[in-house]
Design a protein around this motif. Structure first.
Motif, mmCIF file in Angstrom:
data_model
loop_
_atom_site.group_PDB
_atom_site.id
_atom_site.type_symbol
_atom_site.label_atom_id
_atom_site.label_comp_id
_atom_site.label_asym_id
_atom_site.label_seq_id
_atom_site.Cartn_x
_atom_site.Cartn_y
_atom_site.Cartn_z
ATOM 1 N N ARG A 2 0.857 -1.181 0.000
ATOM 2 C CA ARG A 2 0.000 0.000 0.000
ATOM 3 C C ARG A 2 0.893 1.231 0.000
ATOM 4 O O ARG A 2 1.833 1.324 0.780
ATOM 5 C CB ARG A 2 -0.891 0.047 1.244
ATOM 6 N N ARG A 3 0.585 2.152 -0.902
ATOM 7 C CA ARG A 3 1.337 3.401 -0.957
ATOM 8 C C ARG A 3 0.852 4.337 0.122
ATOM 9 O O ARG A 3 -0.169 4.093 0.761
ATOM 10 C CB ARG A 3 1.163 4.044 -2.344
ATOM 11 N N HIS A 4 1.578 5.449 0.309
ATOM 12 C CA HIS A 4 1.186 6.413 1.349
ATOM 13 C C HIS A 4 -0.190 7.012 1.090
ATOM 14 O O HIS A 4 -0.857 7.450 2.010
ATOM 15 C CB HIS A 4 2.246 7.512 1.478
ATOM 16 N N ASP A 5 -0.635 7.009 -0.174
ATOM 17 C CA ASP A 5 -1.952 7.555 -0.502
ATOM 18 C C ASP A 5 -3.056 6.501 -0.446
ATOM 19 O O ASP A 5 -4.193 6.760 -0.805
ATOM 20 C CB ASP A 5 -1.925 8.229 -1.872
ATOM 21 N N GLY A 6 -2.712 5.282 0.016
ATOM 22 C CA GLY A 6 -3.698 4.221 0.151
ATOM 23 C C GLY A 6 -3.861 3.350 -1.084
ATOM 24 O O GLY A 6 -4.508 2.308 -1.030
ATOM 25 N N GLN A 7 -3.327 3.777 -2.209
ATOM 26 C CA GLN A 7 -3.422 2.992 -3.438
ATOM 27 C C GLN A 7 -2.449 1.817 -3.392
ATOM 28 O O GLN A 7 -1.512 1.793 -2.615
ATOM 29 C CB GLN A 7 -3.125 3.886 -4.650
ATOM 30 N N ARG A 8 -2.666 0.862 -4.272
ATOM 31 C CA ARG A 8 -1.798 -0.323 -4.343
ATOM 32 C C ARG A 8 -0.557 -0.071 -5.184
ATOM 33 O O ARG A 8 -0.546 0.768 -6.077
ATOM 34 C CB ARG A 8 -2.536 -1.497 -4.973
ATOM 35 N N LEU A 9 0.457 -0.883 -4.912
ATOM 36 C CA LEU A 9 1.666 -0.966 -5.727
ATOM 37 C C LEU A 9 2.097 -2.419 -5.700
ATOM 38 O O LEU A 9 2.278 -2.997 -4.621
ATOM 39 C CB LEU A 9 2.788 -0.085 -5.164
ATOM 40 N N TYR A 10 2.209 -3.023 -6.879
ATOM 41 C CA TYR A 10 2.637 -4.416 -6.952
ATOM 42 C C TYR A 10 4.147 -4.483 -7.172
ATOM 43 O O TYR A 10 4.719 -3.640 -7.866
ATOM 44 C CB TYR A 10 1.931 -5.151 -8.091
ATOM 45 N N THR A 34 -5.078 -2.522 -12.157
ATOM 46 C CA THR A 34 -5.477 -1.916 -10.892
ATOM 47 C C THR A 34 -4.384 -1.094 -10.216
ATOM 48 O O THR A 34 -4.691 -0.314 -9.319
ATOM 49 C CB THR A 34 -5.941 -2.996 -9.897
ATOM 50 N N ALA A 35 -3.117 -1.276 -10.635
ATOM 51 C CA ALA A 35 -2.034 -0.572 -9.938
ATOM 52 C C ALA A 35 -0.731 -0.670 -10.725
ATOM 53 O O ALA A 35 -0.585 -1.530 -11.591
ATOM 54 C CB ALA A 35 -1.837 -1.169 -8.547
#
Length: 93
Positions: A2-10, A34-35
């Motif tokens: 999870r990134r600092h902005d709440g979004q995903r990172l694979y 999705t990411a």
């Protein structure tokens, strides 16, 4: 992740994958829909990756120092890199 902005990172470490077909079995398209996806050892699965990419090389400069070389494949993506750098600088100030 999870990134600092709440979004995903694979994140994928392709070192142990034998070829691009093994990477395709992991459904990269679903991840990318999705990411963002960060791939270590991407050259091992290049044929499974999309054409639109940033390429990042990390050089060990010794004593806890690294040099990053980031390349964009289009002018649009280059502008995104410039924006990322500016946003990063703004957070530090």
């Amino acid at each position: 992740y999870r990134r600092h902005d709440g979004q995903r990172l694979y994140h994928m470490d392709a070192y142990r994958l034998g070829n691009a077909a093994e990477a395709e079995d992991l459904d990269l398209d679903a991840m990318l829909a999705t990411a963002p996806l960060v791939v270590e050892w991407a050259d091992r699965i290049q044929d499974a990756l999309p054409d639109f990419t940033f390429k990042i090389r990390i050089f060990d400069m010794g004593l806890d120092e690294r040099k990053f070389l980031i390349k964009a494949d289009t002018p649009h993506r280059l502008n995104r890199l410039i924006h990322l750098d500016t946003a990063s600088m703004n957070r530090r100030n």
